[in-house]
Design a protein around this motif. Structure first.
Motif, PDB file in Angstrom:
ATOM      1  N   SER A  13      -0.398 -18.983  30.602  1.00 55.81           N
ATOM      2  CA  SER A  13      -0.115 -18.566  29.228  1.00 55.81           C
ATOM      3  C   SER A  13       0.757 -17.315  29.200  1.00 55.81           C
ATOM      4  CB  SER A  13      -1.422 -18.302  28.474  1.00 55.81           C
ATOM      5  OG  SER A  13      -2.214 -19.464  28.439  1.00 55.81           O
ATOM      6  N   PRO A  14       2.042 -17.448  29.543  1.00 50.88           N
ATOM      7  CA  PRO A  14       2.908 -16.275  29.493  1.00 50.88           C
ATOM      8  C   PRO A  14       3.057 -15.764  28.073  1.00 50.88           C
ATOM      9  CG  PRO A  14       4.211 -18.261  29.824  1.00 50.88           C
ATOM     10  CD  PRO A  14       2.773 -18.661  29.960  1.00 50.88           C
ATOM     11  N   THR A  15       3.153 -14.460  27.938  1.00 48.93           N
ATOM     12  CA  THR A  15       3.346 -13.830  26.641  1.00 48.93           C
ATOM     13  C   THR A  15       4.829 -13.880  26.272  1.00 48.93           C
ATOM     14  OG1 THR A  15       1.517 -12.325  27.094  1.00 48.93           O
ATOM     15  CG2 THR A  15       3.065 -11.663  25.369  1.00 48.93           C
ATOM     16  N   PRO A  16       5.172 -14.116  25.007  1.00 46.59           N
ATOM     17  CA  PRO A  16       6.578 -14.026  24.609  1.00 46.59           C
ATOM     18  C   PRO A  16       7.160 -12.655  24.963  1.00 46.59           C
ATOM     19  CG  PRO A  16       5.289 -15.024  22.858  1.00 46.59           C
ATOM     20  CD  PRO A  16       4.308 -14.546  23.888  1.00 46.59           C
ATOM     21  N   VAL A  17       8.437 -12.659  25.323  1.00 41.15           N
ATOM     22  CA  VAL A  17       9.088 -11.450  25.841  1.00 41.15           C
ATOM     23  C   VAL A  17      10.143 -10.944  24.865  1.00 41.15           C
ATOM     24  CG1 VAL A  17      10.612 -10.578  27.671  1.00 41.15           C
ATOM     25  CG2 VAL A  17       8.645 -12.016  28.244  1.00 41.15           C
ATOM     26  N   LEU A  18      10.147  -9.648  24.669  1.00 38.46           N
ATOM     27  CA  LEU A  18      11.183  -8.941  23.923  1.00 38.46           C
ATOM     28  C   LEU A  18      12.139  -8.322  24.932  1.00 38.46           C
ATOM     29  CD1 LEU A  18      12.193  -7.262  21.325  1.00 38.46           C
ATOM     30  CD2 LEU A  18      10.569  -5.537  22.118  1.00 38.46           C
ATOM     31  N   SER A  19      13.441  -8.548  24.767  1.00 35.33           N
ATOM     32  CA  SER A  19      14.423  -7.977  25.685  1.00 35.33           C
ATOM     33  C   SER A  19      15.532  -7.318  24.881  1.00 35.33           C
ATOM     34  CB  SER A  19      15.009  -9.060  26.595  1.00 35.33           C
ATOM     35  OG  SER A  19      15.864  -8.510  27.570  1.00 35.33           O
ATOM     36  N   VAL A  20      15.812  -6.053  25.178  1.00 29.91           N
ATOM     37  CA  VAL A  20      16.785  -5.278  24.420  1.00 29.91           C
ATOM     38  C   VAL A  20      17.806  -4.671  25.379  1.00 29.91           C
ATOM     39  CG1 VAL A  20      17.120  -3.340  22.848  1.00 29.91           C
ATOM     40  CG2 VAL A  20      15.048  -4.727  22.668  1.00 29.91           C
ATOM     41  N   SER A  21      19.090  -4.875  25.077  1.00 31.00           N
ATOM     42  CA  SER A  21      20.153  -4.257  25.882  1.00 31.00           C
ATOM     43  C   SER A  21      21.440  -4.222  25.068  1.00 31.00           C
ATOM     44  CB  SER A  21      20.371  -5.039  27.174  1.00 31.00           C
ATOM     45  OG  SER A  21      21.005  -6.278  26.907  1.00 31.00           O
ATOM     46  N   PRO A  22      22.337  -3.306  25.360  1.00 34.55           N
ATOM     47  CA  PRO A  22      22.104  -2.181  26.254  1.00 34.55           C
ATOM     48  C   PRO A  22      21.418  -1.029  25.522  1.00 34.55           C
ATOM     49  CG  PRO A  22      24.351  -2.106  25.458  1.00 34.55           C
ATOM     50  CD  PRO A  22      23.726  -3.330  24.835  1.00 34.55           C
ATOM     51  N   VAL A  23      20.469  -0.415  26.189  1.00 32.05           N
ATOM     52  CA  VAL A  23      19.926   0.861  25.764  1.00 32.05           C
ATOM     53  C   VAL A  23      20.701   1.921  26.552  1.00 32.05           C
ATOM     54  CG1 VAL A  23      17.893   2.348  25.726  1.00 32.05           C
ATOM     55  CG2 VAL A  23      17.653  -0.104  25.268  1.00 32.05           C
ATOM     56  N   VAL A  24      21.344   2.820  25.861  1.00 36.93           N
ATOM     57  CA  VAL A  24      22.249   3.781  26.496  1.00 36.93           C
ATOM     58  C   VAL A  24      21.548   5.126  26.641  1.00 36.93           C
ATOM     59  CG1 VAL A  24      24.491   4.918  26.399  1.00 36.93           C
ATOM     60  CG2 VAL A  24      24.230   2.587  25.505  1.00 36.93           C
ATOM     61  N   LEU A  25      21.489   5.597  27.879  1.00 37.01           N
ATOM     62  CA  LEU A  25      20.863   6.881  28.178  1.00 37.01           C
ATOM     63  C   LEU A  25      21.929   7.901  28.548  1.00 37.01           C
ATOM     64  CD1 LEU A  25      17.872   5.657  30.399  1.00 37.01           C
ATOM     65  CD2 LEU A  25      17.919   6.032  27.918  1.00 37.01           C
ATOM     66  N   SER A  26      21.821   9.082  27.979  1.00 30.97           N
ATOM     67  CA  SER A  26      22.757  10.148  28.293  1.00 30.97           C
ATOM     68  C   SER A  26      22.679  10.506  29.771  1.00 30.97           C
ATOM     69  CB  SER A  26      22.441  11.372  27.440  1.00 30.97           C
ATOM     70  OG  SER A  26      23.263  12.468  27.800  1.00 30.97           O
ATOM     71  N   ALA A  27      23.844  10.665  30.405  1.00 31.76           N
ATOM     72  CA  ALA A  27      23.876  10.946  31.844  1.00 31.76           C
ATOM     73  C   ALA A  27      24.994  11.930  32.156  1.00 31.76           C
ATOM     74  CB  ALA A  27      24.061   9.649  32.638  1.00 31.76           C
ATOM     75  N   PRO A  28      24.802  13.204  31.827  1.00 31.08           N
ATOM     76  CA  PRO A  28      25.824  14.212  32.123  1.00 31.08           C
ATOM     77  C   PRO A  28      26.152  14.247  33.617  1.00 31.08           C
ATOM     78  CG  PRO A  28      24.139  15.109  30.666  1.00 31.08           C
ATOM     79  CD  PRO A  28      23.632  13.777  31.137  1.00 31.08           C
ATOM     80  N   GLY A  29      27.450  14.295  33.918  1.00 33.86           N
ATOM     81  CA  GLY A  29      27.883  14.345  35.303  1.00 33.86           C
ATOM     82  C   GLY A  29      28.064  12.986  35.945  1.00 33.86           C
ATOM     83  N   ARG A  30      27.559  11.927  35.316  1.00 32.60           N
ATOM     84  CA  ARG A  30      27.751  10.563  35.807  1.00 32.60           C
ATOM     85  C   ARG A  30      29.078  10.040  35.265  1.00 32.60           C
ATOM     86  NH1 ARG A  30      25.875   5.122  34.611  1.00 32.60           N
ATOM     87  NH2 ARG A  30      24.809   4.133  36.389  1.00 32.60           N
TER      88      ARG A  30
END
Length: 320
Positions: A13-30
């Protein structure tokens, strides 16, 4: 090993899945900000977290947050929050080959995972359905191929930076367990001439400080001749050469794709085998479940199911 081999309520009995993309994370210096995919069951709380590091491969998009759906979807459907970054080594970014750290960006890859853990608040804010549902004390890392190298560094493996000669220690104490899938082994004379010349950071790979509990998954037909002269046994080095509690899953007749874990029906899989993928899904899930929840019987049950039939897909060995 079929689903029916397991207790009726374990995977049926797998649970329904929520998938979200892209989630953008701040990355100074990258070179660019960090984009991640977040997959989670739509219900439940106190959810453990898996950071999943992609490999390189030959495809254009599997080496990004869009890869590894067979693993990410399964783990999320069975109670984990799975966070997948697009590392700087991904072809999808089309970075200038002269970008510092190129071509494989080994250090940045590990730092991506640490950055994710530093910004879980930002991830929850970007995915409000997750708000307050993460158990931040139960974090694991998993990685395939080059992603396995990334995961091994976070689990405690060391190397010497070929540019400045310093020992690199990127062990992440917030990570409590790991899964290494077809990961690189030791350096030195185990490397192919090509790997030694082009990926010199592999030369000094050292597992003697990799103490975090880890499941190593290796295919007994995964020769990886472009990287090693050792043959398939090279991929067992993270198990053989590391101390502490470890397990090794050896998959019979499996090549580098371990049956097709990097994506559904992808051309780069040389050993396509849905049953083998199912075994990887279930055994990795069960291992992490038991490591993060001591006393849980999932791992023992999964091992018994793997070896219980007339034609086992692999074998498991463990050490403490």
């Amino acid at each position: 090993m079929s689903e029916s081999t397991y207790p009726a309520d374990m995977f049926s009995s797998p649970t329904p899945v929520l998938s979200v993309s892209p989630v953008v994370l701040s990355a100074p210096g990258r070179a660019v900000d960090l984009e991640v995919r977040v997959s989670a069951p739509v219900t439940g709380g106190d959810l453990p977290v898996i950071l999943l590091s992609h490999g390189q491969g030959y495809s254009n998009n599997l080496s990004s947050l869009n890869g590894y759906a067979p693993l990410a979807n399964f783990w999320a459907a069975h109670g984990f929050v799975v966070i997948q970054p697009t590392h700087l080594s991904s072809r999808t970014l089309s970075l200038d080959p002269g970008t510092p750290g190129a071509p494989l960006h080994w250090r940045s890859r590990a730092e991506d995972m640490q950055r994710i853990l530093d910004q879980l608040d930002a991830i929850e804010a970007a995915v409000p359905q997750l708000l307050g549902r993460l158990d931040r004390s139960k974090v694991a890392v998993a990685g395939h191929s080059m992603g396995g190298h990334t995961a091994s560094l976070l689990l405690g493996a060391r190397l010497t930076d070929p540019h400045d000669g310093t020992e690199v220690n990127l062990a992440e104490p917030r990570i409590k367990a790991g899964v290494l899938l077809a990961a690189p082994g030791r350096g030195g004379d185990a490397l192919s001439e090509f790997a030694a010349e082009n990926y010199s950071f592999f030369l000094t790979t050292d597992f003697s400080e990799m103490t975090t509990p880890t499941l190593v998954v290796a295919g007994d037909q995964d020769a990886s001749a472009h990287l090693t002269v050792r043959g398939p046994d090279w991929h067992t080095d993270p198990y053989v050469l590391s101390p502490g509690r470890k397990s090794l899953l050896t998959l019979f007749e499996a090549e580098h794709g371990l049956g097709g874990i990097s994506g559904y029906d992808v051309a780069e899989t040389t050993d396509e085998n849905p049953e083998r993928v199912a075994a990887v899904q279930r055994l990795t899930w069960a291992y992490l479940r038991t490591e993060l929840y001591p006393g849980d019987s999932a791992w023992q049950t999964a091992c018994d199911a793997l070896t219980g039939g007339p034609n086992p897909l692999g074998r498991v060995e463990s050490k403490s």
